[in-house]
Design an enzyme around this catalytic site. Structure first.
Site: not given
Ligand code: KIV
Length: 266
Positions: A45-46, A84, A112, A114, A181
């Site tokens: 989600d970056s 994510d 993934k 968080e 992280e």
């Molecule tokens: O969203 C993302 O790119 C991430 C990385 C920073 C691990 O979760």
């Protein structure tokens, strides 16, 4: 089914061979990462920051994640695709199941999430229903407003003890992978030893089972000009993006990246 599966990643951990992961948001880069030998493509989600220009990951929606996951799937031949669940997409168990289904149906092989111990129930339910889960711990950018900024986590002994215990509980709940992280290198090393599942680090030293970076960061591209300490620009000394991706893979495999200067102490 990709050539790289969860079983491949588990056996890399057992053999002590480092796992390579990069974020990836489209078909062309998925192909380029495949050619370079990147084993896991993280549709992170970056993308809210590096593609959409937001100042955090919070505005990203599950529909946008599914769109980019489908783009990556079309360019990918053999990497494992990890996608994510974005901010609040796992706020309830029902949302977690529905939104994970959207990402898996778009082409993800794993999702993934968080958080910490509170993830255990949803990880167990997803794993029982055939969805492998990576738990993202330490600095969790979706919680930036609680954390008060993008800060290293686990620096004091209480936090460190809690993170170690949570990692073990999430493995027991059925997590297939952990991502740490911005965690002190020593703590990340201890957690990697304490669990059997692969542990991937970003800003977590070089004793984790693998590494991940945001693609744009490692290619030296930045909107803000602020580069986190844990990032290395792999374009330096290379004449193409393809060579930079290959240099990343070979440095992670050789454990020359990350260096001590990319990590944090307690
Ligand atoms: O969203 C993302 O790119 C991430 C990385 C920073 C691990 O979760």
């Amino acid at each position: 089914m990709p050539a790289i599966t969860l079983t491949t990643l588990q056996s890399l951990k057992q053999k002590g061979e480092k796992i390579t992961m990069l974020t990836c948001y489209d078909a062309t880069f998925a192909h380029a990462c495949n050619e370079a030998g990147v084993e896991v493509l993280l549709v992170g989600d970056s993308l809210g920051m590096v593609l959409q220009g937001h100042d955090s990951t919070l505005p990203v929606t599950t529909a946008e994640m599914a769109y980019h996951t489908a783009c990556v799937k079309r360019g990918n031949s053999d990497a494992l695709i990890l996608a994510d669940l974005p901010f609040m997409a796992n706020a309830t168990l029902e949302q977690t199941m529905n939104n994970s289904a959207m990402l898996m149906q778009a082409g993800a092989h794993m999702v993934k999430v968080e958080g910490q111990l509170w993830l255990a129930e949803s990880i167990r339910l997803l794993a029982e229903r055939g969805v492998p889960v990576c738990a993202h711990m330490g600095l969790t950018p979706q919680a930036v407003n609680i954390l008060g900024g993008y800060k290293v986590q686990g620096r004091n002994e209480n936090q460190a003890r809690q993170m170690r215990a949570d990692a073990i509980s999430l493995e027991q709940a059925g997590a297939a992978m952990l991502l740490l992280e911005c965690v002190p290198s020593e703590l990340a090393a201890e957690i990697s030893q304490a669990v059997k599942i692969p542990v991937i680090g970003i800003g977590a030293g070089n004793a984790t089972d693998g590494q991940v970076l945001v693609l744009h960061d490692m290619l030296g591209l930045s909107i803000t000009g602020r580069v986190p300490k844990f990032v290395k620009n792999f374009m330096h000394g290379q004449d193409s993006i393809q060579s930079a991706l290959k240099a990343y893979v070979s440095e992670v495999k050789a454990t020359t990246f990350p260096g001590i200067e990319h990590g944090f102490s307690a």
